[in-house]
Write a protein that holds these residues in place. Structure first.
Motif, short mmCIF file in Angstrom:
data_model
loop_
_atom_site.label_atom_id
_atom_site.label_comp_id
_atom_site.label_asym_id
_atom_site.label_seq_id
_atom_site.Cartn_x
_atom_site.Cartn_y
_atom_site.Cartn_z
N ARG A 214 50.09 -48.27 17.04
CA ARG A 214 51.38 -47.77 16.54
C ARG A 214 52.38 -48.90 16.39
O ARG A 214 53.06 -49.01 15.37
CB ARG A 214 51.92 -46.69 17.48
CG ARG A 214 53.36 -46.33 17.21
CD ARG A 214 53.99 -45.34 18.15
NE ARG A 214 53.59 -45.45 19.53
CZ ARG A 214 53.71 -44.47 20.41
NH1 ARG A 214 54.22 -43.32 20.06
NH2 ARG A 214 53.33 -44.64 21.65
N ARG A 215 52.47 -49.75 17.39
CA ARG A 215 53.41 -50.87 17.34
C ARG A 215 53.08 -51.86 16.22
O ARG A 215 53.97 -52.56 15.74
CB ARG A 215 53.47 -51.59 18.69
CG ARG A 215 54.35 -50.82 19.66
CD ARG A 215 54.64 -51.62 20.90
NE ARG A 215 54.03 -50.88 22.00
CZ ARG A 215 53.30 -51.40 22.96
NH1 ARG A 215 53.11 -52.68 23.03
NH2 ARG A 215 52.77 -50.64 23.88
N SER A 216 51.81 -51.89 15.80
CA SER A 216 51.41 -52.78 14.72
C SER A 216 51.75 -52.20 13.35
O SER A 216 51.55 -52.86 12.33
CB SER A 216 49.91 -53.07 14.79
OG SER A 216 49.16 -51.97 14.29
N GLY A 217 52.26 -50.95 13.32
CA GLY A 217 52.67 -50.33 12.07
C GLY A 217 51.65 -49.38 11.47
O GLY A 217 51.88 -48.80 10.42
N LYS A 218 50.53 -49.20 12.14
CA LYS A 218 49.51 -48.28 11.64
C LYS A 218 49.62 -46.92 12.33
O LYS A 218 50.40 -46.75 13.26
CB LYS A 218 48.11 -48.85 11.86
CG LYS A 218 47.80 -50.02 10.96
CD LYS A 218 46.33 -50.34 11.01
CE LYS A 218 46.01 -51.37 9.95
NZ LYS A 218 44.60 -51.43 9.67
N ILE A 219 48.80 -45.99 11.87
CA ILE A 219 48.75 -44.66 12.46
C ILE A 219 47.55 -44.61 13.40
O ILE A 219 46.42 -44.89 12.99
CB ILE A 219 48.62 -43.57 11.38
CG1 ILE A 219 49.84 -43.61 10.46
CG2 ILE A 219 48.46 -42.19 12.03
CD1 ILE A 219 49.69 -42.73 9.22
N ALA A 220 47.80 -44.26 14.65
CA ALA A 220 46.73 -44.08 15.63
C ALA A 220 46.44 -42.58 15.75
O ALA A 220 47.35 -41.79 16.00
CB ALA A 220 47.16 -44.64 16.98
N GLN B 3 42.33 -45.67 25.75
CA GLN B 3 42.53 -45.33 24.33
C GLN B 3 43.99 -45.04 24.04
O GLN B 3 44.49 -45.40 22.97
CB GLN B 3 41.66 -44.14 23.93
CG GLN B 3 40.19 -44.44 23.90
CD GLN B 3 39.37 -43.24 23.49
OE1 GLN B 3 39.81 -42.08 23.57
NE2 GLN B 3 38.16 -43.49 23.03
N LEU B 4 44.68 -44.40 24.97
CA LEU B 4 46.10 -44.11 24.75
C LEU B 4 46.91 -45.41 24.67
O LEU B 4 47.80 -45.54 23.83
CB LEU B 4 46.65 -43.20 25.85
CG LEU B 4 46.10 -41.77 25.85
CD1 LEU B 4 46.64 -40.99 27.05
CD2 LEU B 4 46.44 -41.05 24.56
N TYR B 5 46.60 -46.35 25.55
CA TYR B 5 47.30 -47.63 25.50
C TYR B 5 46.95 -48.42 24.23
O TYR B 5 47.82 -49.04 23.62
CB TYR B 5 47.03 -48.46 26.76
CG TYR B 5 47.77 -47.91 27.96
CD1 TYR B 5 49.14 -48.09 28.09
CD2 TYR B 5 47.12 -47.19 28.94
CE1 TYR B 5 49.84 -47.58 29.17
CE2 TYR B 5 47.79 -46.66 30.03
CZ TYR B 5 49.16 -46.86 30.14
OH TYR B 5 49.84 -46.34 31.21
N ASP B 6 45.68 -48.36 23.84
CA ASP B 6 45.27 -49.02 22.59
C ASP B 6 45.94 -48.36 21.39
O ASP B 6 46.37 -49.04 20.45
CB ASP B 6 43.75 -48.99 22.43
CG ASP B 6 43.04 -49.88 23.44
OD1 ASP B 6 43.70 -50.72 24.09
OD2 ASP B 6 41.81 -49.72 23.60
N ALA B 7 46.03 -47.03 21.41
CA ALA B 7 46.69 -46.31 20.32
C ALA B 7 48.17 -46.68 20.25
O ALA B 7 48.74 -46.83 19.16
CB ALA B 7 46.53 -44.80 20.51
N ASP B 8 48.79 -46.87 21.40
CA ASP B 8 50.19 -47.29 21.44
C ASP B 8 50.35 -48.66 20.79
O ASP B 8 51.29 -48.92 20.05
CB ASP B 8 50.66 -47.31 22.89
CG ASP B 8 52.16 -47.50 23.03
OD1 ASP B 8 52.92 -47.02 22.17
OD2 ASP B 8 52.58 -48.14 24.03
N GLU B 9 49.41 -49.55 21.04
CA GLU B 9 49.42 -50.88 20.43
C GLU B 9 49.23 -50.79 18.91
O GLU B 9 49.90 -51.50 18.15
CB GLU B 9 48.31 -51.74 21.06
CG GLU B 9 48.46 -53.20 20.82
CD GLU B 9 49.73 -53.78 21.42
OE1 GLU B 9 50.31 -54.67 20.77
OE2 GLU B 9 50.17 -53.37 22.52
#
Length: 185
Positions: free
Chosen positions: A79-85, A71-77
């Motif tokens: 974030r990189r897409s411009g959304k809020i995780a 989930q942390l790695y997915d959340a990082d992705e």
């Protein structure tokens, strides 16, 4: 710009409840990540978690870690897409900073044969897992905490060690967050 917002606090401090409400308020801009609940139909807790006294604490720790770390790695992705995780637990990233503190014997007693293994894993996780942009610490009064943990009715909440020790972990977890701010800005 995307952000990764992670919650931190003792179990039953309201992290998931608050982040669920935040995700409703900002649903278009956010993607939320929650660890499985005990009675989750999609990902129910296995015996390694519900019967930790029988199967050992390490199995429970590694099962939860295997749920949260991706989930942390997915959340990082996200974030990189411009959304809020929104991530309801930053437990694994910060564990090394409070693993040996009073109040965590319900999670992993210091005399457990896997304690040093978990400590080494936590040291590596602190260095390698994605960093949050914002960490929100949930500090609660003992009275509110007792109300919250009784209300959520998880099996682990009924364990004597959990009830007797968990609240005392709040200040070491807060200190872990402060150390994280110093170490990672």
């Amino acid at each position: 710009n995307g952000k990764m917002v992670c919650a931190m606090g003792i179990p039953a401090s309201g992290k998931s409840s608050v982040l669920k409400e935040l995700s409703k308020l900002f649903e278009e801009e956010t993607v939320s990540f929650f660890e499985p609940e005990e009675n989750d139909l999609n990902t129910p807790w296995p015996k390694a978690v519900t019967m930790r006294q029988t199967y050992g604490f390490f199995g429970s720790i590694t099962w939860f870690r295997s749920m949260r770390v991706p989930q942390l790695y997915d959340a990082d992705e996200v974030r990189r897409s411009g959304k809020i995780a929104l991530v309801d637990s930053y437990f694994d990233k910060l564990l090394v900073n409070y693993l040996d503190k009073d109040g965590l014997d319900w999670f992993l007693p210091r005399n457990d044969l896997y304690f040093e293994v978990v400590k080494a894993m936590a040291e590596r996780d602190y260095r390698l897992l994605p960093n949050a942009d914002i960490v929100i610490f949930f500090k609660v009064s003992e009275q509110n905490w007792q109300f919250f943990y009784k209300d959520r009715n998880r099996g682990i909440d009924q364990e004597v060690e959990f009830r007797d020790q968990c609240f005392s972990l709040q200040l070491p977890m807060l200190d872990a967050c402060k150390k994280y701010v110093v170490d990672y800005g």
